[in-house]
Write a protein that holds these residues in place. Sequence first.
Motif, mmCIF file in Angstrom:
data_model
loop_
_atom_site.group_PDB
_atom_site.id
_atom_site.type_symbol
_atom_site.label_atom_id
_atom_site.label_comp_id
_atom_site.label_asym_id
_atom_site.label_seq_id
_atom_site.Cartn_x
_atom_site.Cartn_y
_atom_site.Cartn_z
ATOM 1 N N GLU A 139 0.830 -1.207 0.000
ATOM 2 C CA GLU A 139 0.000 0.000 0.000
ATOM 3 C C GLU A 139 0.867 1.262 0.000
ATOM 4 N N VAL A 140 1.941 1.239 0.782
ATOM 5 C CA VAL A 140 2.840 2.392 0.859
ATOM 6 C C VAL A 140 3.515 2.614 -0.502
ATOM 7 N N LYS A 141 3.921 1.515 -1.129
ATOM 8 C CA LYS A 141 4.549 1.623 -2.452
ATOM 9 C C LYS A 141 3.569 2.249 -3.447
ATOM 10 N N GLU A 142 2.320 1.798 -3.402
ATOM 11 C CA GLU A 142 1.277 2.326 -4.284
ATOM 12 C C GLU A 142 0.994 3.791 -3.955
ATOM 13 N N ALA A 143 0.918 4.119 -2.673
ATOM 14 C CA ALA A 143 0.650 5.498 -2.249
ATOM 15 C C ALA A 143 1.793 6.422 -2.676
ATOM 16 N N GLU A 144 3.024 5.931 -2.605
ATOM 17 C CA GLU A 144 4.175 6.732 -3.026
ATOM 18 C C GLU A 144 4.079 7.031 -4.522
ATOM 19 N N LYS A 145 3.689 6.028 -5.287
ATOM 20 C CA LYS A 145 3.524 6.214 -6.738
ATOM 21 C C LYS A 145 2.425 7.249 -7.010
ATOM 22 N N ILE A 146 1.327 7.133 -6.277
ATOM 23 C CA ILE A 146 0.212 8.077 -6.438
ATOM 24 C C ILE A 146 0.660 9.482 -6.057
ATOM 25 N N ARG A 147 1.409 9.583 -4.973
ATOM 26 C CA ARG A 147 1.924 10.880 -4.530
ATOM 27 C C ARG A 147 2.789 11.530 -5.612
ATOM 28 N N LYS A 148 3.687 10.719 -6.174
ATOM 29 C CA LYS A 148 4.561 11.242 -7.244
ATOM 30 C C LYS A 148 3.731 11.684 -8.438
ATOM 31 N N ASN A 149 2.725 10.897 -8.794
ATOM 32 C CA ASN A 149 1.863 11.253 -9.926
ATOM 33 C C ASN A 149 1.106 12.548 -9.663
ATOM 34 N N VAL A 150 0.565 12.682 -8.466
ATOM 35 C CA VAL A 150 -0.180 13.893 -8.122
ATOM 36 C C VAL A 150 0.751 15.106 -8.162
#
Length: 165
Positions: free
Chosen positions: A133-144
């Motif tokens: 989940e953290v890995k996915e959230a980090e990716k989402i954060r970078k995208n945002v």
Amino acid sequence: MAGYSQSLYNLKDAAKMLNFLQTNNIMDMAGLDEKFKSMIGEQLDIQGKLKPVERRLATLKKHLEQADIYFKCKGKKPLTEAEQILFTTAKDYLKGVMNGKTTIPTKAWKEEYTKLTAERKTLNQRYLALKEEVKEAEKIRKNVYGILRQEQREQQTQRKQDMER
């Protein structure tokens, strides 16, 4: 065709991002950063809970191994030299951990070991799920953040064009 698959990939990423943001009721970057920090905090909390469980399991394993050696050699006659050394070592070890008790609590140790093993498994499962989940959230954060930077660049370009007119 390559552009199509890239667009599809971008759409899937955007859908994941939107789903994550909606599921966690995140409305702005501060909310996203806060969610990310809380996820990292939960990971650290789980690590903190796992350490004493691991230490206790190692201790119980040693207790049970020594008790096993003790009981295997206890009534056996004659003991070989190696068996005598193992028996004496086990007896001394158990005497040191029993705090004056005379009955070896093998059953209680086994029950505690089973309980802690289950707890460790649960904590590990949650930790591994959270890690994903953290890995996915980090990716989402970078995208945002990438989207925001792109919007800022577009706004700056638009302002320059408006000023030149």
